[in-house]
Scaffold this motif. Structure first.
Motif, PDB file in Angstrom:
ATOM      1  N   ARG A   1       0.841  -1.204   0.000  1.00  0.00           N
ATOM      2  CA  ARG A   1       0.000   0.000   0.000  1.00  0.00           C
ATOM      3  C   ARG A   1       0.874   1.252   0.000  1.00  0.00           C
ATOM      4  NH1 ARG A   1      -4.800  -2.628   2.001  1.00  0.00           N
ATOM      5  NH2 ARG A   1      -4.256  -4.833   1.982  1.00  0.00           N
ATOM      6  N   ASP A   2       0.473   2.244  -0.761  1.00  0.00           N
ATOM      7  CA  ASP A   2       1.140   3.538  -0.768  1.00  0.00           C
ATOM      8  C   ASP A   2       0.427   4.485   0.195  1.00  0.00           C
ATOM      9  OD1 ASP A   2       2.879   2.671  -2.693  1.00  0.00           O
ATOM     10  OD2 ASP A   2       1.790   3.567  -4.367  1.00  0.00           O
ATOM     11  N   GLY A   3       1.181   5.415   0.751  1.00  0.00           N
ATOM     12  CA  GLY A   3       0.588   6.506   1.506  1.00  0.00           C
ATOM     13  C   GLY A   3      -0.131   6.104   2.772  1.00  0.00           C
ATOM     14  N   VAL A   4       0.369   5.080   3.482  1.00  0.00           N
ATOM     15  CA  VAL A   4      -0.236   4.646   4.734  1.00  0.00           C
ATOM     16  C   VAL A   4       0.841   4.614   5.811  1.00  0.00           C
ATOM     17  CG1 VAL A   4      -1.610   2.890   5.907  1.00  0.00           C
ATOM     18  CG2 VAL A   4      -1.840   3.188   3.434  1.00  0.00           C
ATOM     19  N   GLN A   5       0.523   5.168   6.979  1.00  0.00           N
ATOM     20  CA  GLN A   5       1.405   5.081   8.137  1.00  0.00           C
ATOM     21  C   GLN A   5       0.592   4.635   9.340  1.00  0.00           C
ATOM     22  OE1 GLN A   5       3.268   9.216   7.675  1.00  0.00           O
ATOM     23  NE2 GLN A   5       5.024   7.989   8.299  1.00  0.00           N
ATOM     24  N   VAL A   6       1.242   3.954  10.289  1.00  0.00           N
ATOM     25  CA  VAL A   6       0.568   3.555  11.514  1.00  0.00           C
ATOM     26  C   VAL A   6       0.867   4.595  12.589  1.00  0.00           C
ATOM     27  CG1 VAL A   6       2.466   2.100  12.371  1.00  0.00           C
ATOM     28  CG2 VAL A   6       0.109   1.634  13.104  1.00  0.00           C
ATOM     29  N   ARG A   7      -0.142   4.874  13.406  1.00  0.00           N
ATOM     30  CA  ARG A   7      -0.014   5.859  14.472  1.00  0.00           C
ATOM     31  C   ARG A   7      -0.571   5.278  15.773  1.00  0.00           C
ATOM     32  NH1 ARG A   7       3.174   7.837  11.720  1.00  0.00           N
ATOM     33  NH2 ARG A   7       3.171   9.855  10.678  1.00  0.00           N
ATOM     34  N   TYR A   8      -0.013   5.733  16.890  1.00  0.00           N
ATOM     35  CA  TYR A   8      -0.414   5.258  18.213  1.00  0.00           C
ATOM     36  C   TYR A   8      -0.553   6.463  19.132  1.00  0.00           C
ATOM     37  CZ  TYR A   8       0.020   2.819  22.743  1.00  0.00           C
ATOM     38  OH  TYR A   8      -0.177   2.343  24.012  1.00  0.00           O
ATOM     39  N   GLU A   9      -1.595   6.469  19.939  1.00  0.00           N
ATOM     40  CA  GLU A   9      -1.737   7.471  20.992  1.00  0.00           C
ATOM     41  C   GLU A   9      -2.199   6.746  22.243  1.00  0.00           C
ATOM     42  OE1 GLU A   9      -1.036  10.335  22.929  1.00  0.00           O
ATOM     43  OE2 GLU A   9      -1.171  11.096  20.878  1.00  0.00           O
ATOM     44  N   GLY A  10      -1.500   6.962  23.357  1.00  0.00           N
ATOM     45  CA  GLY A  10      -1.885   6.260  24.570  1.00  0.00           C
ATOM     46  C   GLY A  10      -1.238   6.831  25.805  1.00  0.00           C
ATOM     47  N   SER A  11      -1.513   6.177  26.917  1.00  0.00           N
ATOM     48  CA  SER A  11      -1.098   6.683  28.229  1.00  0.00           C
ATOM     49  C   SER A  11       0.283   6.139  28.587  1.00  0.00           C
ATOM     50  CB  SER A  11      -2.122   6.272  29.286  1.00  0.00           C
ATOM     51  OG  SER A  11      -2.399   4.883  29.215  1.00  0.00           O
ATOM     52  N   ILE A  12       1.290   6.668  27.945  1.00  0.00           N
ATOM     53  CA  ILE A  12       2.673   6.242  28.190  1.00  0.00           C
ATOM     54  C   ILE A  12       3.307   7.142  29.247  1.00  0.00           C
ATOM     55  CG2 ILE A  12       4.932   5.874  27.136  1.00  0.00           C
ATOM     56  CD1 ILE A  12       2.772   4.019  26.116  1.00  0.00           C
ATOM     57  N   ASP A  13       4.010   6.558  30.200  1.00  0.00           N
ATOM     58  CA  ASP A  13       4.738   7.342  31.192  1.00  0.00           C
ATOM     59  C   ASP A  13       5.754   8.221  30.476  1.00  0.00           C
ATOM     60  OD1 ASP A  13       6.300   8.361  33.238  1.00  0.00           O
ATOM     61  OD2 ASP A  13       6.655   6.438  34.214  1.00  0.00           O
ATOM     62  N   LYS A  14       5.587   9.516  30.576  1.00  0.00           N
ATOM     63  CA  LYS A  14       6.444  10.449  29.849  1.00  0.00           C
ATOM     64  C   LYS A  14       7.886  10.443  30.348  1.00  0.00           C
ATOM     65  CE  LYS A  14       3.032  11.891  27.330  1.00  0.00           C
ATOM     66  NZ  LYS A  14       2.929  11.468  25.914  1.00  0.00           N
ATOM     67  N   GLN A  15       8.114   9.924  31.553  1.00  0.00           N
ATOM     68  CA  GLN A  15       9.482   9.874  32.065  1.00  0.00           C
ATOM     69  C   GLN A  15      10.146   8.527  31.791  1.00  0.00           C
ATOM     70  OE1 GLN A  15      10.293  12.002  35.868  1.00  0.00           O
ATOM     71  NE2 GLN A  15       8.065  12.082  36.078  1.00  0.00           N
ATOM     72  N   GLY A  16       9.412   7.608  31.156  1.00  0.00           N
ATOM     73  CA  GLY A  16      10.008   6.345  30.754  1.00  0.00           C
ATOM     74  C   GLY A  16       9.918   5.250  31.789  1.00  0.00           C
ATOM     75  N   PHE A  17       9.158   5.461  32.852  1.00  0.00           N
ATOM     76  CA  PHE A  17       9.020   4.432  33.877  1.00  0.00           C
ATOM     77  C   PHE A  17       7.717   3.664  33.655  1.00  0.00           C
ATOM     78  CE2 PHE A  17      11.796   7.701  35.796  1.00  0.00           C
ATOM     79  CZ  PHE A  17      12.926   6.924  35.974  1.00  0.00           C
ATOM     80  N   ASN A  18       6.981   3.369  34.708  1.00  0.00           N
ATOM     81  CA  ASN A  18       5.797   2.529  34.563  1.00  0.00           C
ATOM     82  C   ASN A  18       4.525   3.230  35.027  1.00  0.00           C
ATOM     83  OD1 ASN A  18       4.721  -0.024  33.742  1.00  0.00           O
ATOM     84  ND2 ASN A  18       4.408  -0.546  35.897  1.00  0.00           N
ATOM     85  N   ALA A  19       4.552   4.542  35.127  1.00  0.00           N
ATOM     86  CA  ALA A  19       3.372   5.308  35.520  1.00  0.00           C
ATOM     87  C   ALA A  19       2.499   5.550  34.284  1.00  0.00           C
ATOM     88  CB  ALA A  19       3.782   6.631  36.165  1.00  0.00           C
ATOM     89  N   ASP A  20       1.934   4.469  33.770  1.00  0.00           N
ATOM     90  CA  ASP A  20       1.216   4.536  32.492  1.00  0.00           C
ATOM     91  C   ASP A  20      -0.257   4.887  32.715  1.00  0.00           C
ATOM     92  OD1 ASP A  20       3.448   3.843  30.914  1.00  0.00           O
ATOM     93  OD2 ASP A  20       3.169   1.738  31.400  1.00  0.00           O
ATOM     94  N   TRP A  21      -0.480   6.087  33.209  1.00  0.00           N
ATOM     95  CA  TRP A  21      -1.853   6.547  33.365  1.00  0.00           C
ATOM     96  C   TRP A  21      -1.916   7.999  32.896  1.00  0.00           C
ATOM     97  CZ3 TRP A  21       0.680   4.032  37.466  1.00  0.00           C
ATOM     98  CH2 TRP A  21       1.406   4.855  38.320  1.00  0.00           C
ATOM     99  N   ASP A  22      -2.857   8.769  33.401  1.00  0.00           N
ATOM    100  CA  ASP A  22      -3.062  10.138  32.906  1.00  0.00           C
ATOM    101  C   ASP A  22      -3.262  10.135  31.392  1.00  0.00           C
ATOM    102  OD1 ASP A  22      -2.903  11.181  35.406  1.00  0.00           O
ATOM    103  OD2 ASP A  22      -0.845  11.885  35.242  1.00  0.00           O
ATOM    104  N   TRP A  23      -4.326   9.452  30.933  1.00  0.00           N
ATOM    105  CA  TRP A  23      -4.596   9.369  29.501  1.00  0.00           C
ATOM    106  C   TRP A  23      -5.437  10.561  29.065  1.00  0.00           C
ATOM    107  CZ3 TRP A  23      -8.114   5.379  26.589  1.00  0.00           C
ATOM    108  CH2 TRP A  23      -7.874   5.488  25.214  1.00  0.00           C
ATOM    109  N   TRP A  24      -4.755  11.632  28.751  1.00  0.00           N
ATOM    110  CA  TRP A  24      -5.433  12.793  28.195  1.00  0.00           C
ATOM    111  C   TRP A  24      -4.389  13.690  27.533  1.00  0.00           C
ATOM    112  CZ3 TRP A  24      -4.004  17.539  30.422  1.00  0.00           C
ATOM    113  CH2 TRP A  24      -3.336  17.449  31.644  1.00  0.00           C
TER     114      TRP A  24
END
Length: 642
Positions: free
Chosen positions: A24-47
């Motif tokens: 397929r041409d012109g297709v990319q995959v994208r993800y949005e989610g509650s990832i810990d912004k500091q790289g640890f395991n605090a995977d909440w605050d989904w907004w």
């Protein structure tokens, strides 16, 4: 399916399992989610941001399609209402509560479902909702909730993710209404273990081996065909005494499947039968639409595997005991020279990454697979072992980096979320048509994810990694394999680079700005988990920036990649090419990370603006949105899709 008709998008993409090989041409995959912004395991605050009385959790501009939605929360939490806004509408087109997943059309089983995790020594229970309902949009999409999804504590609200495709143009897209005819997909998803492809016009041919015994070290030829065709199914019925013993022993671990298409010296597929049939550990029979093991012990793999000059499939016993089958069957079709099912060059070969044997990479991601060339990932299989029983070992994020981008295009909040169960692996086996896991409670575990709609396209390479524990703080041995459709050679080439802040580079690209806020230097990390610190100087403007770049005149579109500072979210700019505004979308990134501030995001320019040209005059016009006050830019890479 091999004609010049554009490949399907949206719901049609999920309906046609037989079209999975199509490039397929012109297709990319994208993800949005509650990832810990500091790289640890605090995977909440989904907004992402608040708008009026609603919290926005997903916000994209341009045509695309949502293929996977997951949210998990404690039952004690107040129930949110999710609202879906399409194409800039001010009134939501669709609303749904977590309790309605599985029953409210079109979010009905098995396309959408709910899962209640166990008590798990007081950690649970946790309620997970997941959906694979395609939700296409021609212009934009925004998802909101009436509650702030925050915090790790019971009653706090929850966390989750969205996986979508982004399209370079809106050709063939009809925005989601909720009234689409989902019957065909629902019917096929209700028959896991049966071939999900449409019935062929004429019966398949079959190469059948009966009463098969493969001695240790022996190789048996399962298929040797000349000419063009397609393998439609590989089916195995082991003898009762050959049933696999738990933990990856027995024939699932001993027997390897090797396939080479069109005389390739390097095998296209080479992996243990356990991962080929989605059962590396073999504790329990699990399966998804594409491959798996049934309750009676028989196994199936229904991925279409096209070839144009020949096919050769071997079965190799790498163990120390004989492997016995009552029946091993390879179903295939021979191509009609006048109307081949797949046109060479328009479809990829079915391939596996090199099998990643069990090993640990202390302090770093386990790189399960690195794929080169052009194609799309359609399934992933990962198994993990901890050092002792009952260890919560599945919190590691899956990180997928595509085409050399330093920012992961997919990053799950834990491996259990990537596989859409969202609360550890304490209750194996679990299975749904698109994902499953097997093992013992928490350790060891083995997961498989079919990307039947949300496959991951790549033009140069794809790197799939997984953390060991919350932030690579555990000792885990991982193994696994990736299945994909691909061809050799890249689908895009780097044709130019602009280093903002470097006067020579700026001069060569006629770089100029209006409304400048000046240059500044940033030292920070990417979200890739490597810990690599980068120092760079860039520029920000509250007006516009312009520059000239070189492209390949044979291009089928151009991809711009930008290194930027994502300390604030909702950066937006209108893009002009040779004075013409790209109408399909603005360059927009809604998320932010004030800790790991480096971001590489991309903008696809359709071929209508670029074909036949050797140089493009790019103008980026900043649009104020939310908290942002400027457009910042540190580096641009220019790729020609060829």
């Amino acid at each position: 399916m091999a004609s010049k008709t554009p490949p399907p998008r949206g719901l049609a993409n999920l309906e046609r399992f037989d079209l999975l090989p199509a490039l397929r041409d012109g297709v990319q995959v994208r993800y949005e989610g509650s990832i810990d912004k500091q790289g640890f395991n605090a995977d909440w605050d989904w907004w992402l941001y608040r708008e009026g009385r609603e919290w926005v959790i997903f916000d994209v501009d341009g045509p695309g399609c949502i293929y996977n939605f997951v949210q998990h929360r404690y039952p004690e939490s107040e129930e949110p209402t999710f609202r879906f806004y399409f194409d800039g509408e001010e009134t939501p087109r669709f609303e749904i509560k977590p309790s309605e997943f599985g029953t409210k059309p079109p979010f009905v089983r098995p396309l959408a479902d709910a899962y209640l995790g166990p008590e798990d020594n007081g950690r649970g229970p946790i309620r997970v909702v997941r959906s694979f309902v395609p939700m296409p949009y021609a212009k934009s999409c925004r998802i909101t909730t009436d509650l702030r999804l925050k915090g790790p504590n019971k009653g706090d609200g929850g966390w989750g993710h969205v996986v979508c495709h982004s399209y370079a143009d809106a050709d063939g897209i009809e925005t989601f209404t909720g009234r689409e005819p989902y019957g065909r997909v629902l019917e096929r998803w209700s028959r896991v273990g049966e071939d999900p492809k449409p019935a062929p016009a004429k019966p398949y041919e079959a190469a059948v081996l009966r009463g098969l015994t493969i001695a240790p070290g022996e190789s048996v030829l399962a298929l040797d065909e000349r000419g063009a065709g397609c393998v439609a199914a590989i089916l195995a019925e082991p003898e009762p005494e050959s049933e696999p013993s738990a933990g990856g022993e027995g024939w699932l671990g001993q027997l390897w499947v090797r396939a080479a298409w069109d005389g390739h010296e390097k095998p296209d597929v080479e992996c243990p039968a356990g991962v080929f049939f989605a059962n590396e550990l073999g504790y329990n029979p699990v399966g998804v639409l594409s491959h798996g093991r049934r309750a009676d012990g028989s196994c199936y793999n229904y991925f279409p595997m096209p070839y144009w000059r020949g096919a050769r499939i071997e079965l190799i016993n790498r163990g120390t005991e004989p492997v016995r089958f009552a029946r091993w069957e390879t179903r295939y079709s021979k191509a009609d020279p006048d109307s081949p099912p797949y046109a060479e060059g328009q479809a990829g070969y079915f391939r596996s990454s090199a099998y990643y044997g069990p090993k640990a990479t202390p302090g770093a991601d386990s790189l399960i697979g690195r794929i080169e060339g052009r194609g799309h990932l359609v399934a992933g299989h990962v198994t993990a072992w901890a050092r002792k029983p009952n260890v919560i070992s599945c919190e590691g994020d899956v990180r997928v980096r595509i085409d050399g981008n330093a920012t992961p295009q997919v990053e799950s909040d834990g491996s259990e979320s990537w596989v859409c169960y969202g609360w550890g692996f304490p209750t194996p086996p679990e299975t749904n048509p698109s994902s499953a896991y097997d093992g013992l409670p928490d350790n060891p575990w083995s997961m498989v994810r079919l990307c039947g709609g949300d496959w991951y396209p790549f033009e140069r390479e794809l790197v799939f990694g997984i953390e060991s524990g919350e932030y690579n703080n555990q000792y885990l041995r991982h193994s696994g394999v990736l299945f994909y459709y691909g061809v050799d050679g890249p689908g895009m080439v780097l044709t130019d680079e602009l280093d903002v802040g470097n006067k020579a580079s700026e001069g060569a690209h006629v770089y100029r700005t209006a409304g400048s806020r000046g240059y500044y230097t940033l030292e920070s990390e990417y979200e890739d988990g490597t810990g690599r610190v980068l120092r760079d100087t860039g520029h920000e403007t509250e007006g516009s920036s312009e520059f000239v770049v070189s492209v390949d005149p044979r291009n089928r579109g151009v991809r711009l990649r930008r290194r930027s500072d994502q300390a604030t979210g909702r950066q937006r700019a209108n893009v002009y090419v040779d004075g013409v505004r790209v109408k399909e979308r603005s360059w927009y990134y809604a998320d932010r990370n004030p800790y790991k501030r480096w971001l590489e995001d991309e903008f696809d320019i359709p071929a209508a603006y670029t074909a036949g040209k050797t140089d493009l005059a790019i103008r980026l016009e900043y649009v104020q949105e939310g908290e942002t006050r400027a457009w910042n830019e540190f580096y641009y890479w220019v790729f020609s899709l060829v």
